[in-house]
Motif scaffolding. Structure first.
Motif, PDB file in Angstrom:
ATOM      1  N   LYS A   1      63.100   2.634 -68.655  1.00 52.07           N
ATOM      2  CA  LYS A   1      63.666   3.625 -67.659  1.00 52.07           C
ATOM      3  C   LYS A   1      65.239   3.181 -68.229  1.00 52.07           C
ATOM      4  O   LYS A   1      65.727   1.873 -68.369  1.00 52.07           O
ATOM      5  CB  LYS A   1      63.991   4.009 -65.917  1.00 52.07           C
ATOM      6  CG  LYS A   1      64.959   4.693 -65.367  1.00 52.07           C
ATOM      7  CD  LYS A   1      64.849   4.541 -64.293  1.00 52.07           C
ATOM      8  CE  LYS A   1      63.435   4.265 -63.372  1.00 52.07           C
ATOM      9  NZ  LYS A   1      63.508   4.527 -61.995  1.00 52.07           N
TER      10      LYS A   1
ATOM     11  N   GLU B   1      71.224   7.970 -64.595  1.00 50.45           N
ATOM     12  CA  GLU B   1      69.785   7.484 -65.299  1.00 50.45           C
ATOM     13  C   GLU B   1      69.713   8.475 -66.467  1.00 50.45           C
ATOM     14  O   GLU B   1      69.860   9.481 -65.814  1.00 50.45           O
ATOM     15  CB  GLU B   1      68.927   7.457 -63.753  1.00 50.45           C
ATOM     16  CG  GLU B   1      67.800   7.868 -64.626  1.00 50.45           C
ATOM     17  CD  GLU B   1      66.700   8.074 -63.659  1.00 50.45           C
ATOM     18  OE1 GLU B   1      65.217   7.740 -63.771  1.00 50.45           O
ATOM     19  OE2 GLU B   1      66.884   6.543 -62.021  1.00 50.45           O
TER      20      GLU B   1
ATOM     21  N   LYS C   1      61.076  -5.130 -63.453  1.00 56.99           N
ATOM     22  CA  LYS C   1      61.768  -5.945 -64.279  1.00 56.99           C
ATOM     23  C   LYS C   1      62.842  -4.886 -64.291  1.00 56.99           C
ATOM     24  O   LYS C   1      62.774  -4.158 -64.964  1.00 56.99           O
ATOM     25  CB  LYS C   1      61.785  -7.116 -64.998  1.00 56.99           C
ATOM     26  CG  LYS C   1      62.219  -8.381 -65.575  1.00 56.99           C
ATOM     27  CD  LYS C   1      61.964  -8.782 -65.780  1.00 56.99           C
ATOM     28  CE  LYS C   1      63.026  -9.991 -66.987  1.00 56.99           C
ATOM     29  NZ  LYS C   1      61.960 -10.626 -67.542  1.00 56.99           N
ATOM     30  N   SER C   2      64.491  -5.334 -64.490  1.00 55.34           N
ATOM     31  CA  SER C   2      65.655  -4.922 -64.646  1.00 55.34           C
ATOM     32  C   SER C   2      66.419  -5.991 -65.294  1.00 55.34           C
ATOM     33  O   SER C   2      66.827  -6.615 -65.457  1.00 55.34           O
ATOM     34  CB  SER C   2      66.145  -4.392 -63.943  1.00 55.34           C
ATOM     35  OG  SER C   2      66.694  -4.970 -63.028  1.00 55.34           O
ATOM     36  N   LYS C   3      67.406  -5.737 -66.410  1.00 60.02           N
ATOM     37  CA  LYS C   3      67.512  -6.345 -67.310  1.00 60.02           C
ATOM     38  C   LYS C   3      69.184  -5.314 -67.654  1.00 60.02           C
ATOM     39  O   LYS C   3      69.183  -4.089 -68.315  1.00 60.02           O
ATOM     40  CB  LYS C   3      67.891  -6.830 -68.269  1.00 60.02           C
ATOM     41  CG  LYS C   3      68.305  -7.439 -69.509  1.00 60.02           C
ATOM     42  CD  LYS C   3      68.762  -8.812 -69.009  1.00 60.02           C
ATOM     43  CE  LYS C   3      69.410 -10.082 -69.237  1.00 60.02           C
ATOM     44  NZ  LYS C   3      69.554 -11.361 -69.033  1.00 60.02           N
ATOM     45  N   GLU C   4      70.346  -6.082 -67.455  1.00 63.90           N
ATOM     46  CA  GLU C   4      71.746  -5.005 -67.989  1.00 63.90           C
ATOM     47  C   GLU C   4      72.902  -5.439 -69.281  1.00 63.90           C
ATOM     48  O   GLU C   4      72.121  -6.933 -68.836  1.00 63.90           O
ATOM     49  CB  GLU C   4      72.512  -4.852 -66.653  1.00 63.90           C
ATOM     50  CG  GLU C   4      73.616  -4.574 -67.037  1.00 63.90           C
ATOM     51  CD  GLU C   4      74.837  -3.942 -66.344  1.00 63.90           C
ATOM     52  OE1 GLU C   4      75.918  -4.431 -66.095  1.00 63.90           O
ATOM     53  OE2 GLU C   4      74.319  -3.467 -64.584  1.00 63.90           O
TER      54      GLU C   4
ATOM     55  N   LYS D   1      72.140  -0.657 -68.625  1.00 60.20           N
ATOM     56  CA  LYS D   1      70.626  -0.616 -67.739  1.00 60.20           C
ATOM     57  C   LYS D   1      69.400  -0.157 -67.757  1.00 60.20           C
ATOM     58  O   LYS D   1      69.289   0.899 -67.889  1.00 60.20           O
ATOM     59  CB  LYS D   1      70.914  -0.897 -66.698  1.00 60.20           C
ATOM     60  CG  LYS D   1      69.824  -1.261 -65.026  1.00 60.20           C
ATOM     61  CD  LYS D   1      70.545  -1.470 -63.551  1.00 60.20           C
ATOM     62  CE  LYS D   1      69.661  -2.044 -62.857  1.00 60.20           C
ATOM     63  NZ  LYS D   1      69.866  -1.973 -61.927  1.00 60.20           N
ATOM     64  N   LEU D   2      68.321  -1.321 -68.421  1.00 56.49           N
ATOM     65  CA  LEU D   2      66.391  -1.320 -68.195  1.00 56.49           C
ATOM     66  C   LEU D   2      66.252  -1.506 -67.204  1.00 56.49           C
ATOM     67  O   LEU D   2      66.116  -2.868 -66.946  1.00 56.49           O
ATOM     68  CB  LEU D   2      66.539  -1.418 -69.937  1.00 56.49           C
ATOM     69  CG  LEU D   2      67.550  -1.194 -71.515  1.00 56.49           C
ATOM     70  CD1 LEU D   2      67.216  -1.762 -72.755  1.00 56.49           C
ATOM     71  CD2 LEU D   2      67.221   0.732 -71.240  1.00 56.49           C
ATOM     72  N   VAL D   3      64.939  -0.609 -67.338  1.00 58.44           N
ATOM     73  CA  VAL D   3      64.165  -0.800 -65.928  1.00 58.44           C
ATOM     74  C   VAL D   3      62.947  -0.946 -66.019  1.00 58.44           C
ATOM     75  O   VAL D   3      62.370   0.234 -67.051  1.00 58.44           O
ATOM     76  CB  VAL D   3      64.581  -0.171 -64.598  1.00 58.44           C
ATOM     77  CG1 VAL D   3      63.321  -0.419 -63.469  1.00 58.44           C
ATOM     78  CG2 VAL D   3      65.886   0.096 -63.988  1.00 58.44           C
TER      79      VAL D   3
END
Length: 630
Positions: A92, A99, A132-135, A125-127
């Motif tokens: 995502k 989004e 789990k997500s990471k910015e 931001k990837l989900v």
């Protein structure tokens, strides 16, 4: 004895020159090397190789990805994020808390990032599917161009974006709040045509203008990352419109360099081969109908075909001929005009049999743009109200009764009558003599742009202000609801050719896929091929060229001092004893728009390395340039 020695020396020198030229030793290794392909294509090819390497390298992970900002050097507000995951997963994408899309499931991820702001730290931001997500933070460069100023923006608007295609400045994409989200560096004026694969057609500034107003030598297939996939080169160039047809063909507008009409050619091109399958030269066609009147328009007449709409059901094309204030329907089956809509007072009697009769107070098309057929079969267009036959004055005071309208008319082809069924005139407050388009959106709204409308404060002093004063001209974007209420209005100082409503992403997006660049060349060889041995002596004693020389794709550019009486040629001396001669300028002629930076004729030359010479009249000049054609 001395004379004999001198003669022997000259013979020996001539033999050496001949051997050098015939045995491929003309390149000293000191020449400046230029690629006819164009620097941007070369750079993009190198980036493709790097991306493939990053894609194959398992060291890039979700926590430590490879991030490339503006990978293809054209779209600074984009990026590509590359990483691997152990499990196959969707990704995502959230850009600055909004989004955007979900990228397809995979273990190897090439995530395109669009919609960032200029000159700031963007939060990306990837989900993953497991939550789990990471910015990441991506810094973008500043944008110093003209920006859209939003004057009205309703809450009723959806989140689709405004793609502004201007003339002579960058194409830009804005949201409804006026935030710049994307732009492309360079002059890509003209139509934007969206494709099913998420790419789009856009004009090709890397080939340069062929001297006919804003006519480009071809067009590109590109994506939002700025990646150029295909480059289409045509003998008639491209301007204003590209229409996708069946079987991977396009109908587009072009020009002939030697035609008395500017921008008066319509043609169909096979995109697989570059072959031109049908050509309609409006000068030649109309000259058969009204020869004296057509000739009276002169040799540099702004005919300007500025829109074409293909009617597949009837195999007709609807054309806007701005220079003569005519909208016409042309039958491809019979190659004849079905009808014309224009002011009879501006047109010769030979056209009377084609003209439709206006049965209400509909204004004739004057300087019109963007004619098309609606879903109801009616004719819609943007009527600038700029009569090209009666615009000698530049003073605003002489145009106080002029205003631009957006109109839908119904044409009874059998009775040859016409009347208005819908109109939006902005309370007669906008007058834009160039550019503009009307479009009915799928949500029921109406999108309009005025190319360059005269500002209201100009009317406070119409005696002293001209209609060409850029201090009093604005490009305008308007979106209306079904009742013609204004939902959005934005202005910009640049001329807006057309505006589109678009989305940068779909609901679902594929991982970025690298396809190789391809050139489709529809031009034919038009040089003079000679054996280098015939000119070897002249090449041997060539003087130094004091000017600029380049070739981009298939257009030659010579920048040097020249007079009308001069004849200018270029000689491409190959490695295998053959040379190719192209005439840039004939004697007693000048480029149609005088500009020594202008690109010359199309050249179509075999692949290989060439040493370049310029001939000015009979003088051979060494450019010290090596051109590599791929």
């Amino acid at each position: 004895m001395k004379k004999f020695i001198l003669i022997v020396l000259f013979i020996a020198l001539g033999a050496l020159c001949s051997i050098s030229l015939e045995k491929d030793n003309i390149f000293t290794g000191k020449e400046e090397i230029k690629y006819a392909l164009g620097d941007i294509i070369v750079e993009q090819r190198e980036m493709d190789k790097k991306i493939e390497e990053y894609k194959s390298d398992g060291k890039y992970t979700f926590d430590n990805p490879k991030i490339i900002v503006n990978p293809y050097k054209l779209t600074p507000l984009t990026a590509l994020i590359i990483f691997h995951t152990k499990e196959s997963t969707h990704v995502k994408v959230i850009v600055n808390d909004k989004e955007m899309t979900a990228i397809e499931k995979s273990k190897i991820h090439l995530v395109p990032i669009y919609g960032m702001y200029a000159g700031t730290d963007n939060k990306i931001k990837l989900v993953l599917d497991n939550g789990k997500s990471k910015e990441y933070t991506i810094k973008t460069e500043n944008y110093d161009g003209d920006l859209l100023k939003v004057e009205e923006s309703s809450e009723q608007l959806d989140d689709s974006l405004y793609f502004l295609s201007p003339n002579f400045v960058e194409n830009c994409i804005y949201d409804k709040n006026g935030n710049l989200l994307w732009y492309i560096k360079g002059d890509y004026a003209g139509d934007i045509r969206y494709l099913d694969n998420g790419h789009f057609y856009i004009s090709d500034p890397y080939q340069g203008t062929n001297g006919v107003k804003i006519n480009y030598s071809g067009f590109l297939e590109m994506d939002y990352l700025g990646k150029i996939y295909k480059q289409y080169i045509t003998p008639y160039g491209y301007h204003h419109e590209i229409v996708q047809l069946k079987d991977n063909k396009v109908l587009t507008l072009g020009a002939k360099d030697d035609s008395p009409f500017f921008e008066g050619v319509l043609y169909i091109m096979d995109l697989n081969t570059g072959k031109i399958e049908k050509t309609i030269d409006m000068y030649e066609y109309l000259h058969e109908i009204a020869p004296k009147w057509i000739e009276s328009l002169g040799n540099n007449f702004d005919f300007v075909l500025n829109s074409a709409y293909y009617d597949e059901k009837n195999n007709d094309v609807l054309l806007s001929c701005r220079g003569i204030g005519v909208i016409m329907k042309y039958d491809f089956d019979t190659d004849k005009i079905k009808w014309m809509f224009g002011d009879p007072e501006n047109l010769p009697g030979e056209f009377d049999k084609y003209l439709v009769t206006v049965i209400d107070d509909t204004k004739y098309p004057y300087g019109e743009h963007g004619a098309f057929i609606t879903k109801d079969g009616n004719i819609a267009f943007h009527n600038n109200d700029a009569d090209q036959f009666h615009m000698e004055s530049e003073r605003l005071v002489d145009y106080l009764d002029k205003y631009t309208t957006n109109v839908v008319v119904e044409v009874n082809e059998k009775e040859k009558t016409l009347h208005t069924v819908w109109e939006y005139d902005a309370e007669e407050r906008e007058f834009s003599k160039v550019g503009g388009k009307l479009e009915f959106l799928s949500n029921g709204n109406t999108l309009i742009n005025y190319g360059w409308s005269i500002t209201r404060d100009a009317y406070e002093d119409p005696e002293n202000i001209t209609i060409n004063d850029t201090n009093y001209l604005n490009g305008i974007v308007v979106e209306l609801d079904e009742n013609n209420n204004v939902l959005f209005k934005g202005t910009t100082k640049g001329l807006i050719y057309r505006v589109y409503k678009i989305n940068l992403y779909g609901e679902k997006t594929n991982n970025y896929n690298i396809d190789s660049y391809k050139k489709i060349d529809g031009t034919k060889y038009n040089g003079q091929m000679i054996r280098t041995s015939k000119i070897k002596n002249k090449l041997s004693f060539a003087k130094k060229y004091d000017g600029e020389f380049n070739v981009l794709i298939n257009r030659m550019m010579i920048n040097m001092k020249m007079d009308k009486k001069d004849e200018i040629k270029a000689v491409f001396v190959g490695e295998k004893g053959l040379s190719h001669v192209y005439t840039y300028k004939k004697k007693n002629t000048m480029p149609r728009i005088f500009n020594t930076d202008m690109y010359g004729p199309v050249i179509n030359i075999p692949k290989g390395k060439y040493k370049v010479y310029v001939i000015k009249n009979n003088d051979y000049l060494d450019t010290n340039i090596q051109m590599n054609f791929e």
